[in-house]
Design an enzyme around this catalytic site. Structure first.
Site, mmCIF file in Angstrom:
data_model
loop_
_atom_site.group_PDB
_atom_site.id
_atom_site.type_symbol
_atom_site.label_atom_id
_atom_site.label_comp_id
_atom_site.label_asym_id
_atom_site.label_seq_id
_atom_site.Cartn_x
_atom_site.Cartn_y
_atom_site.Cartn_z
ATOM 1 N N LYS A 1 -11.656 2.145 4.696
ATOM 2 C CA LYS A 1 -11.061 2.432 5.912
ATOM 3 C C LYS A 1 -11.286 3.895 6.352
ATOM 4 C CE LYS A 1 -7.264 -0.711 4.688
ATOM 5 N NZ LYS A 1 -7.081 -1.679 5.437
ATOM 6 N N GLU B 1 3.455 -4.424 3.613
ATOM 7 C CA GLU B 1 2.716 -5.343 4.298
ATOM 8 C C GLU B 1 3.942 -6.641 4.965
ATOM 9 O OE1 GLU B 1 -1.072 -6.989 2.811
ATOM 10 O OE2 GLU B 1 -0.133 -6.591 0.833
ATOM 11 N N HIS C 1 -11.751 -2.198 -0.960
ATOM 12 C CA HIS C 1 -11.962 -2.046 0.705
ATOM 13 C C HIS C 1 -11.023 -0.976 1.146
ATOM 14 C CE1 HIS C 1 -8.413 -4.729 1.243
ATOM 15 N NE2 HIS C 1 -8.291 -4.076 2.333
ATOM 16 N N LYS D 1 5.223 -7.095 -0.343
ATOM 17 C CA LYS D 1 5.005 -7.926 0.655
ATOM 18 C C LYS D 1 6.114 -8.323 1.331
ATOM 19 C CE LYS D 1 0.785 -9.779 -0.948
ATOM 20 N NZ LYS D 1 -0.381 -9.003 -0.169
ATOM 21 N N LYS E 1 -12.497 -6.855 -6.063
ATOM 22 C CA LYS E 1 -11.397 -6.662 -6.869
ATOM 23 C C LYS E 1 -10.746 -7.886 -6.916
ATOM 24 C CE LYS E 1 -7.417 -6.514 -5.413
ATOM 25 N NZ LYS E 1 -6.768 -6.864 -4.250
ATOM 26 N N ARG F 1 -21.350 -24.271 -3.743
ATOM 27 C CA ARG F 1 -21.708 -25.613 -3.901
ATOM 28 C C ARG F 1 -21.654 -26.710 -2.968
ATOM 29 N NH1 ARG F 1 -17.498 -25.789 -8.950
ATOM 30 N NH2 ARG F 1 -16.284 -24.897 -7.317
ATOM 31 N N ASP G 1 -2.422 -6.472 -7.979
ATOM 32 C CA ASP G 1 -3.146 -6.981 -6.531
ATOM 33 C C ASP G 1 -3.113 -5.677 -5.796
ATOM 34 O OD1 ASP G 1 -4.015 -8.878 -4.561
ATOM 35 O OD2 ASP G 1 -2.035 -8.372 -3.626
ATOM 36 N N HIS H 1 -5.625 -0.403 -4.680
ATOM 37 C CA HIS H 1 -5.545 0.443 -3.549
ATOM 38 C C HIS H 1 -4.821 1.749 -3.759
ATOM 39 C CE1 HIS H 1 -7.690 -2.929 -2.080
ATOM 40 N NE2 HIS H 1 -6.664 -3.851 -1.771
HETATM 41 C C1 BG6 Z 1 -6.036 -7.212 -0.596
HETATM 42 C C2 BG6 Z 1 -4.964 -7.731 -1.608
HETATM 43 O O1 BG6 Z 1 -6.864 -6.344 -1.528
HETATM 44 O O2 BG6 Z 1 -5.436 -6.158 0.010
HETATM 45 C C3 BG6 Z 1 -3.880 -8.453 -0.392
HETATM 46 O O3 BG6 Z 1 -5.552 -8.693 -2.323
HETATM 47 C C4 BG6 Z 1 -3.240 -7.599 0.614
HETATM 48 O O4 BG6 Z 1 -2.899 -9.025 -1.021
HETATM 49 C C5 BG6 Z 1 -4.592 -6.759 1.262
HETATM 50 O O5 BG6 Z 1 -2.918 -8.407 1.675
HETATM 51 C C6 BG6 Z 1 -4.184 -5.631 2.114
HETATM 52 O O6 BG6 Z 1 -5.235 -4.978 2.767
HETATM 53 P P1 BG6 Z 1 -5.235 -4.532 4.237
HETATM 54 O O7 BG6 Z 1 -6.642 -3.790 4.545
HETATM 55 O O8 BG6 Z 1 -4.567 -5.476 5.261
HETATM 56 O O9 BG6 Z 1 -3.966 -3.549 4.131
#
Ligand code: BG6
Length: 489
Positions: free
Chosen positions: A182, A216, A178, A339, A148, A50, A235, A240
């Site tokens: 990897k 993380e 994603h 996290k 996602k 937008r 999340d 993942h």
């Molecule tokens: C995302 C999550 O899908 O993946 C995030 O929403 C997370 O919260 C991220 O930080 C981690 O991805 P990567 O590639 O940095 O391990």
């Protein structure tokens, strides 16, 4: 040298073209693929949002995004050619009265697939797809890419899948996780099925248990609004971690065709033992980070970051899961993600059983381990027992045979999105989730969340920067006589 096979010409429309994902991942990924000669010059990349922006403004915006989110500097001559592919259409795609002519003018034509990337909130996936259909752009070889999370539970995921499915056929829908893009995750397939060594051992007779850790060091930062309604389960675990579990636990597919792989993954999700209220107390740990120190820096706790007094959202989860089938009977899968842990690392640890007869005594107590390091320092280590050199006695040590990707392949590591975007253009669905995968995963996760609610499972606290998260997560393994693997331990 990495080899890149050019893809065919395409049109890519990024809804949410000025958003965070577009800046951090999509535009840099497209630039890199272009710079390596993979994207044809007559392709078109159109940002949509937008925001009022001219084509020129979008090109400048994309340049800044690529500079900020690419490790290598941008090559000026290459950029000058790449930016010719970029343009921008200002539009609210959810508005039924929106004028789509600006977007249509910027597309290259019917001789190529039109790819619609929805880098927007999942709440508007369905209205945007309907609008694409109504604008007459969903026909032919058009494809849609969904980020996602697809929904927040099984019901909402089904609603999205049905709404999008009413416009696009299933084999034109690319649901991104994603992690599947990897390099090391794709390597899981090659490691398991390209070697004869592992498959005979890949079952309950040789394997004691498996751990999957995605840790993380970052907090939720500016994403607190989204994160507080999601938490670590929605999340990270729902997508993942379960995807990693599928790749580790699945049966060998007949081939690497998309549907062969996806069918095997679905079987694993089907075999996951449901989490119910009576087992969540013993088999799961949920926790939230408090203030602490990460990398020498004092950081806020989750609640302070949120700026709202109270929240029961988990930023850490640890689970003992079971895959109820012949291969994995009585082999626990321990999964954890959090996290604000001490460091960013993701790895899978396959713990083999002890030798049946300890002829070298206590020292031999460590059994073989296979470590698949997804990030950072991507690689594979196989721990074997080795005699310590020297006369006098026979001492045994556990040491790794070490395959480091960085040492073996001196190439730049492509970001997951580079691979996945090119797969969408090629029409290869192998690394994308099929509708049932997403729904099966939600069904299991819904059971877990309902179990927590019914059992009133407490939320523990851990100080930011701890290696293993909350002490209760350590207890989860200790009660089974095991420990979390952490490098060098
Ligand atoms: C995302 C999550 O899908 O993946 C995030 O929403 C997370 O919260 C991220 O930080 C981690 O991805 P990567 O590639 O940095 O391990």
């Amino acid at each position: 040298m990495a080899k890149f096979i050019p893809v065919g010409t395409f049109d890519l429309v990024i809804f949410g073209g000025t958003g965070d994902l577009s800046q951090r991942k999509l535009l840099p990924a497209l630039y890199h693929r272009y710079a390596d000669g993979q994207i044809p010059e007559d392709s078109r990349i159109v940002g949509v949002s937008r925001t009022e922006m001219s084509d020129e403004d979008f090109r400048a915006f994309a340049f800044e995004a690529c500079e900020a989110h690419t490790k290598d500097s941008i090559e000026k001559d290459c950029w000058a050619k790449f930016e010719k592919l970029l343009s921008f259409a200002t539009m609210d795609a959810t508005d039924p009265d929106a004028d789509w002519s600006g977007l249509k003018e910027r597309l290259g034509g019917d001789d190529r697939p039109a790819i619609f990337y929805l880098a927007v909130t999942p709440k508007i996936y369905v209205p945007i797809c309907e609008a694409i259909g109504a604008a007459g752009l969903a026909g032919g070889d058009a494809r849609v890419v969904l980020e996602k999370p697809i929904g927040t539970d099984l019901e909402s995921a089904k609603a999205i899948n049905s709404g999008v499915g009413a416009v696009f056929a299933e084999d034109h829908i690319y649901r991104i996780d994603h992690y599947l893009g990897k390099e090391t995750v794709q390597n899981l397939l090659v490691l398991r099925f390209g070697n004869t060594l592992f498959e005979p051992l890949w079952n309950r007779t040789a394997i004691d248990h498996i751990q999957i850790t995605v840790s993380e060091d970052v907090g939720v930062g500016e994403r607190a609004g989204y994160y507080d309604s999601a938490g670590a389960v929605r999340d990270m675990l729902q997508n993942h971690l379960l995807q990693l579990l599928c790749l580790i636990a699945m049966e060998p597919p007949n081939s690497i065709e998309a549907d062969e792989i996806r069918t095997e993954k679905i079987k694993v999700l089907n075999a996951l033992r449901p989490m119910v209220a009576k087992c969540v107390g013993e088999d799961t740990v949920r926790a939230q980070y408090g203030p602490g120190t990460v990398d020498g820096e004092k950081v806020k706790g989750y609640l302070e970051e949120l700026d709202e007094g109270d929240s029961k959202t988990e930023t850490f989860v640890a689970i003992k899961a079971w895959v109820d089938n012949w291969r994995w009977a009585r082999v626990p899968f321990y999964l954890r993600t959090g996290k604000r842990m001490r460091s960013r690392h993701s790895e899978i640890m396959v713990q083999f059983r002890e030798a049946p007869h300890a002829m070298f005594g206590e020292d031999q107590a460590h059994s073989n381990r296979l470590i698949i390091r997804l990030q950072p320092d991507e690689g594979v280590q196989l721990y074997v027992q080795i005699k310590e050199p020297g006369p006098g006695g026979l001492r045994v040590q556990s040491l790794p045979l070490n395959l480091s990707y960085a040492e073996s392949f001196q190439v730049r590591y492509p970001d997951a999105y580079e691979r996945l975007l090119m797969d969408v253009v090629r029409g290869n669905l192998a690394l994308f989730m099929r509708r049932e995968e997403v729904e099966e995963a939600w069904e299991w996760v819904d059971g877990l969340l309902e179990g927590w609610a019914a059992a009133n499972t407490p939320i523990h606290t851990y100080a930011a920067g701890l290696e293993d998260g909350p002490v209760e997560a350590r207890m989860l393994l200790r009660q089974d006589g095991r420990d979390w693997w952490s490098n060098g331990k």
